[in-house]
Scaffold this active site. Structure first.
Site, PDB file in Angstrom:
ATOM      1  N   ARG A  77      70.696  32.736   6.123  1.00  0.00           N
ATOM      2  CA  ARG A  77      71.769  32.259   6.913  1.00  0.00           C
ATOM      3  C   ARG A  77      71.483  30.881   7.986  1.00  0.00           C
ATOM      4  O   ARG A  77      72.177  29.954   8.029  1.00  0.00           O
ATOM      5  CB  ARG A  77      72.226  33.261   7.722  1.00  0.00           C
ATOM      6  CG  ARG A  77      73.269  34.189   6.835  1.00  0.00           C
ATOM      7  CD  ARG A  77      73.474  35.600   7.767  1.00  0.00           C
ATOM      8  NE  ARG A  77      74.353  36.489   6.820  1.00  0.00           N
ATOM      9  CZ  ARG A  77      74.741  37.729   7.388  1.00  0.00           C
ATOM     10  NH1 ARG A  77      74.525  37.928   8.473  1.00  0.00           N
ATOM     11  NH2 ARG A  77      75.587  38.223   6.560  1.00  0.00           N
TER      12      ARG A  77
ATOM     13  N   GLU B  82      76.069  47.189  18.741  1.00  0.00           N
ATOM     14  CA  GLU B  82      75.599  45.825  19.167  1.00  0.00           C
ATOM     15  C   GLU B  82      75.440  45.680  20.488  1.00  0.00           C
ATOM     16  O   GLU B  82      74.948  44.717  20.791  1.00  0.00           O
ATOM     17  CB  GLU B  82      76.916  44.925  18.705  1.00  0.00           C
ATOM     18  CG  GLU B  82      76.436  43.295  18.334  1.00  0.00           C
ATOM     19  CD  GLU B  82      77.660  42.668  17.906  1.00  0.00           C
ATOM     20  OE1 GLU B  82      77.447  41.090  17.890  1.00  0.00           O
ATOM     21  OE2 GLU B  82      78.397  42.926  17.335  1.00  0.00           O
TER      22      GLU B  82
END
Length: 565
Positions: A290, A378
């Site tokens: 990525r 998260e």
């Protein structure tokens, strides 16, 4: 206008109702605790989980022999030597139990030859990722958890409730202060244990793939309560977020699994595959990571070889209609309704803020350094180091949510019931009761300005001058925002909501820019164009705290590997 606050008491308060928050609620209620699940939007329909339409990493070993330790090794490799090994091990070791429990709850994982199917994803050494057919994984996870939460009558739920501050008594978090968005009514919540499960911070950027309420609320709440955060400089940009033509009702990062299946080609305006210019030649395969794909696309745009809307082309025109139909299934029909025919046209893609590796420091029980405060999903920092492995996001939500619920319940059951101390909420209630209709602050414009600032100077590629400019601008914006909210809060008021959002967003943006300026190397998702390359002396985690003197940053050596076999 002064309004008497509504007061709520519970064993466990959970802030945020995405995958992590709902799993935490289920687990705490299962242990016999009363649970209050608070959400600023709709219960189970905000945050990142419902937006995550792809795969979930777990070493089930059903497709090919596997073990959680192999998943762990891939997670560490992706994290570029900065993972908290305790949290990474927990993530990988307990993933299977969560995935199989979700199966019992009826999620409907895709199956193959009588077992749960597992697919390859970038960064994994074998087929490991489970999914629900096509692009339904995140929505299916959310729907399944919502159903379990709804059936449990010991879980009380409140949507449209904005948590403003965590409340502390004798140095311990003892609940929260909030206000009800539609009415402006202040709310105090007393809890024996509080879990922050509010997701990440991608709303700080112009282009992002998560819900609009993910502006870093959890990090700001924790910082103001005295809990440190770690790895804030590492913001993951997904390289092929949808850019054009207009796509309605679909995930902007939806192209990834199809590119993986079909070898979708990244092309510049000259029709050339270009990743080889930047060190990785794909040749019809999907192998570039990525961070490298993001770099390649940005550099092609800077060189004048980008697509018309400022990205790159993603083409499946080398595939037949039958291949596309087999890979995309009913997604092909949804694309057709958006006037996209992949046999005749490429789409435009560009990097998009997708995930945040940093977060609140926690131990294996999801406990922070402030007693009474836990985190999940998260909101937790450290497990992913400098770069998250593909497929670990929902895994993290489930595993960390489950563990946080267990730990919060254990704390609540140990704690003696004490009367709520109203003085703990006085400052927050005074803040909610104050304010005025100032005309010198345009909160909507400030949000847009902050997003543009972060995108341009604290985005995928950074330099010292831009980071310094960002910090200076954030300081000026914080001063301009003022210390009191706008309007009187008597009814649903967007300016008031945006003021509280900016209060959090500006604080969190400062931590990201400060950590990014301090780290004079390139590692994982943090890329400094003025300091290319990864340096051994930077194998450290940066910790940010908020104190009386403001925001401060320190460094600590990355945790040594402690793999229990």
């Amino acid at each position: 206008m002064s309004v008497d606050p509504m007061h709520i008491e519970t064993d466990v308060l959970i802030v945020g109702s995405g995958g992590a928050g709902m799993y935490a609620a289920i687990e705490a209620a299962r242990a016999g605790c009363s649970v209050f699940l608070a959400e600023r939007s709709l219960i189970g329909r905000g945050g990142a989980t419902i937006m995550a339409q792809m795969t979930v990493a777990v070493a089930l070993g059903l497709e090919t022999p596997d073990h959680w330790s192999h998943h762990y090794e891939d997670t560490l490799a992706a994290g570029r030597e900065l993972c908290d090994h305790r949290l990474a091990q927990l993530l990988c070791e307990e993933a299977a139990a969560c995935i199989l429990e979700m199966e019992q709850w009826g999620i409907g994982w895709a199956r193959k030859n009588g077992h749960i199917a597992q697919a390859f994803a970038p960064g994994h050494d074998r087929p490991r990722c489970v999914y629900v057919d096509f692009l339904n994984t995140g929505p299916a996870v959310s729907k399944t958890l919502r159903a379990v939460v709804t059936r449990n009558k010991t879980i009380r739920k409140a949507g449209d409730l904005l948590i403003v501050d965590l409340l502390k008594v004798d140095g311990e978090v003892a609940g929260a202060a909030a206000f009800h968005l539609p009415t402006g009514t202040p709310v105090t919540i007393a809890a024996k244990a509080t879990i922050v499960a509010t997701g990440g911070l991608t709303r700080l950027y112009q282009r992002n793939s998560a819900s609009t309420n993910m502006g870093g609320d959890g990090y700001a709440l924790a910082l103001r309560a005295g809990a440190p955060v770690v790895d804030m400089e590492f913001v993951q940009f997904f390289p092929i977020g949808h850019l054009a033509p207009r796509l309605i009702g679909m995930d902007p990062i939806m192209w990834d699994p199809f590119r993986y299946k079909l070898g979708g080609r990244l092309l510049n305006s000259d029709g050339e595959e270009f990743t080889a210019r930047y060190g990785v030649s794909e040749e019809g395969r999907y192998v570039v990571t990525r961070d490298l794909a993001t770099y390649a696309i940005v550099k092609e745009v800077e060189a004048g070889r980008g697509s018309p809307h400022g990205g790159a082309f993603l083409s499946f025109q080398h595939c037949s209609q039958q291949q596309l139909r087999e890979a995309f299934g009913p997604v092909i029909d949804r694309l057709a309704r958006n006037n996209i025919d992949l046999t005749k046209m490429p789409v435009e893609v560009a990097p998009i803020a997708h995930y945040h590796m940093g977060g609140v420091i926690a131990d294996e029980r999801m406990q922070t350094q402030v007693p009474g405060l836990l985190v999940a999903g998260e909101a937790v920092g450290g497990a992913n180091g400098a770069n998250r492995l593909s497929g670990n996001a929902i895994t993290e939500a489930l595993v960390f949510g489950r563990r946080a619920g267990q730990s919060a319940a254990a704390r609540a059951q140990r704690s003696k019931a004490q009367p709520f101390r109203h003085e703990a909420a006085r400052a927050s209630l005074d803040l909610l009761a104050s304010g005025g209709d100032r005309n010198d602050v345009n909160t909507a414009a400030m949000v847009t300005r902050l997003q543009r600032l972060m995108t341009e100077h604290v985005g995928p590629f950074r330099i010292a001058a831009g980071l310094k400019l960002a910090l200076e601008t954030i300081e000026h914006m914080t001063s301009a925002l003022g210390e009191r909210p706008l309007a009187n809060g008597s009814a649903f008021d967007l300016r008031r909501l945006e003021w509280f959002d900016l209060r959090n967003m500006l604080l969190v943006a400062r931590t990201v820019a400060m950590a990014a300026l301090s780290r004079t190397e390139s590692r994982g998702a943090h890329q400094r164009e003025d300091f290319p390359g990864m340096l051994p002396q930077w194998r450290v985690n940066q910790v940010v705290r908020l104190g009386a003197a403001g925001v401060s940053l320190t460094r600590q050596t990355a945790a040594a590997e402690e793999l229990a076999t």
